[in-house]
Motif scaffolding. Structure first.
Motif, short mmCIF file in Angstrom:
data_model
loop_
_atom_site.label_atom_id
_atom_site.label_comp_id
_atom_site.label_asym_id
_atom_site.label_seq_id
_atom_site.Cartn_x
_atom_site.Cartn_y
_atom_site.Cartn_z
N ASP A 19 42.24 59.53 40.64
CA ASP A 19 43.35 59.07 39.81
C ASP A 19 44.67 59.39 40.47
O ASP A 19 45.00 60.53 40.74
CB ASP A 19 43.28 59.75 38.43
N GLY A 20 45.45 58.33 40.75
CA GLY A 20 46.80 58.52 41.24
C GLY A 20 46.92 58.61 42.73
O GLY A 20 48.00 58.49 43.27
N GLU A 21 45.83 58.91 43.47
CA GLU A 21 45.93 59.05 44.90
C GLU A 21 45.71 57.69 45.55
O GLU A 21 44.59 57.19 45.61
CB GLU A 21 44.90 60.07 45.42
N GLY A 22 46.77 57.11 46.05
CA GLY A 22 46.67 55.79 46.64
C GLY A 22 46.49 54.71 45.61
O GLY A 22 46.13 53.58 45.94
N GLY A 23 46.69 55.05 44.33
CA GLY A 23 46.51 54.06 43.28
C GLY A 23 47.71 53.15 43.16
O GLY A 23 48.73 53.33 43.82
N GLU A 24 47.57 52.16 42.32
CA GLU A 24 48.65 51.21 42.12
C GLU A 24 49.74 51.84 41.26
O GLU A 24 49.49 52.69 40.42
CB GLU A 24 48.11 49.95 41.45
N MET A 244 55.76 54.01 39.15
CA MET A 244 55.11 55.22 39.64
C MET A 244 53.60 55.16 39.39
O MET A 244 53.14 54.45 38.48
CB MET A 244 55.69 56.45 38.92
N THR A 245 52.88 55.89 40.21
CA THR A 245 51.45 56.05 39.95
C THR A 245 51.28 57.11 38.87
O THR A 245 52.19 57.88 38.57
CB THR A 245 50.70 56.49 41.22
N LYS A 246 50.08 57.17 38.30
CA LYS A 246 49.82 58.16 37.26
C LYS A 246 49.97 59.58 37.81
O LYS A 246 50.44 60.48 37.12
CB LYS A 246 48.42 57.95 36.69
N GLN A 247 49.55 59.76 39.06
CA GLN A 247 49.66 61.09 39.66
C GLN A 247 51.11 61.49 39.85
O GLN A 247 51.48 62.66 39.67
CB GLN A 247 48.92 61.11 41.01
N GLU A 248 51.96 60.53 40.23
CA GLU A 248 53.38 60.83 40.39
C GLU A 248 54.02 61.25 39.07
O GLU A 248 54.86 62.14 39.04
CB GLU A 248 54.11 59.61 40.96
N VAL A 249 53.61 60.58 37.99
CA VAL A 249 54.12 60.95 36.66
C VAL A 249 53.70 62.37 36.31
O VAL A 249 54.49 63.19 35.81
CB VAL A 249 53.64 59.95 35.60
#
Length: 377
Positions: A19-24, A244-249
């Motif tokens: 989740d979030g790593e390289g995700g859209e 932002m990606t979920k990981q960035e949030v």
């Protein structure tokens, strides 16, 4: 075929994605990210609107100040012709570098006076248009030198990016519309252009000037319309780039609010430290008032320091049990009084004196305890 179907197991490929790593970038930008981008000078604005309004302002200024400019130009020519005899006379002996510099300085000053209205109009239109688009929050960040700007790989990426394609389409559209509008205007005035040889110079210049200004204003209006289209695109693009990606949030929330696990551990440690200090006060208490098992409140009264009895420890359930056990181990009297225990627990914090409305009830209990203690002594 049936055997193959039995072997195949359906699965979701997204299960293997972290989740979030390289995700859209599917999440809307947070206010912090937008604020940080604003500090870096990254905002949604269209240069086309600025250029279009500045161009329109130029042609309006040209129409308004052409008379002023014409008079000034005439004065410059008269001044030049008037000093030609002096220059010819000085050529050979009196025409020095200082004299030449003075002449050019005077000429430049007269030309700047002519250009001043157009420069002021250009500054006002550019400043106001940018202010309306992005507001007033100046920053010097975009002017800071960055090595990434000189990276050839990044340059090639920008050359073949989607933004470059959009800019190319906009440039071609502008060129086409400019030439088309100019062609239509000149075509409509073609018959009048053929009679320029038969009219006076002043009338011919006025006619040509009118064609230039009218054509320029039409081009400016089309330019502004294209600018609004570009502004809508820039706003959409900026919002899309800021997603932002979920990981960035999650990472931003942790950086601003703190890691929930760390905060929970810190809070737990603070609570444990506070409880240890509180339990150390129980042996010095005069009495512990209980509910009898649900609540426990330890009270001490030192008339040399306190104006009223003071709560030194309180707790419920497990902590109340520990307070009772510590009180028993240290010989502190335990008195069961459900209403008083509930009132003390709800209204008085640790290290605070009891309120006046509870003086009577606590005083009666302390009086009994002091009497028994004196008898035992």
């Amino acid at each position: 075929m049936d055997e193959i179907r039995k072997v195949l197991i359906p699965y979701d490929l997204q299960f293997f994605a972290k989740d979030g790593e390289g995700g859209e970038k599917t999440e809307e930008p947070t206010s912090k990210k937008l604020s940080d981008a604003r500090k870096e000078g990254k905002v949604a604005k269209s240069k086309e609107i600025v250029n279009g309004i500045a161009l329109l302002g130029f042609f309006l200024a040209l129409r308004l100040f052409i008379g002023f400019a014409g008079i000034r130009f005439k004065e410059i020519f008269n001044w030049i012709y008037s000093i030609i005899p002096d220059i010819v006379r000085m050529n050979g002996s009196g025409l020095t570098i200082v004299t030449t510099t003075t002449l050019f300085r005077n000429l430049l000053g007269k030309i700047l006076i002519i250009l001043l209205p157009f420069l002021i109009m250009g500054f006002i239109t550019g400043f106001v248009t940018n202010l309306i688009q992005v507001g007033w929050k100046p920053t010097m960040k975009p002017l800071e030198p960055k090595l990434s700007k000189f990276n050839p790989i990044n340059g090639f990426k920008r050359m073949f990016s989607k933004e470059s394609l959009v800019n190319l389409i906009m440039a071609l559209a502008k060129l086409f519309l400019i030439f088309y509008i100019a062609y239509i205007d000149i075509k409509d005035q073609a018959n009048n252009l053929f009679i320029l040889y038969d009219i006076g110079l002043k009338t011919a210049l006025s006619f040509i000037f009118q064609i230039i200004v009218d054509t320029g204003m039409k081009i400016s209006i089309v330019y502004i319309i294209l600018g609004f289209i570009d502004y809508a695109y820039q706003r959409w693009k900026f919002r899309d780039d800021m997603k932002m990606t979920k990981q960035e949030v999650k990472d931003e929330w942790k950086n601003t609010e703190g890691d929930p696990q760390i905060k929970g551990k810190q809070k737990q440690k603070m609570l444990e430290s506070s409880q240890r200090r509180m339990m150390q006060n129980v042996p010095q208490a005069d009495v512990v008032i209980t509910n009898p098992t649900h609540l426990a409140v330890a009270i001490v009264y030192d008339n040399t320091k306190d104006e009223a009895p003071r709560v030194v420890a309180k707790g419920e359930d497990y902590l109340a049990k520990r307070i009772r056990e510590t009180a028993k181990e240290n010989g502190v009297p335990i008195v069961e009084n459900k209403p008083l225990a509930r009132a003390l627990y709800a209204t008085v914090e640790v290290d605070e004196t009891i309120p006046p409305e509870l003086y009577q009830a606590v005083a009666e209990i302390l009086a009994v305890i002091y009497t028994e203690r004196n008898k035992a002594g």
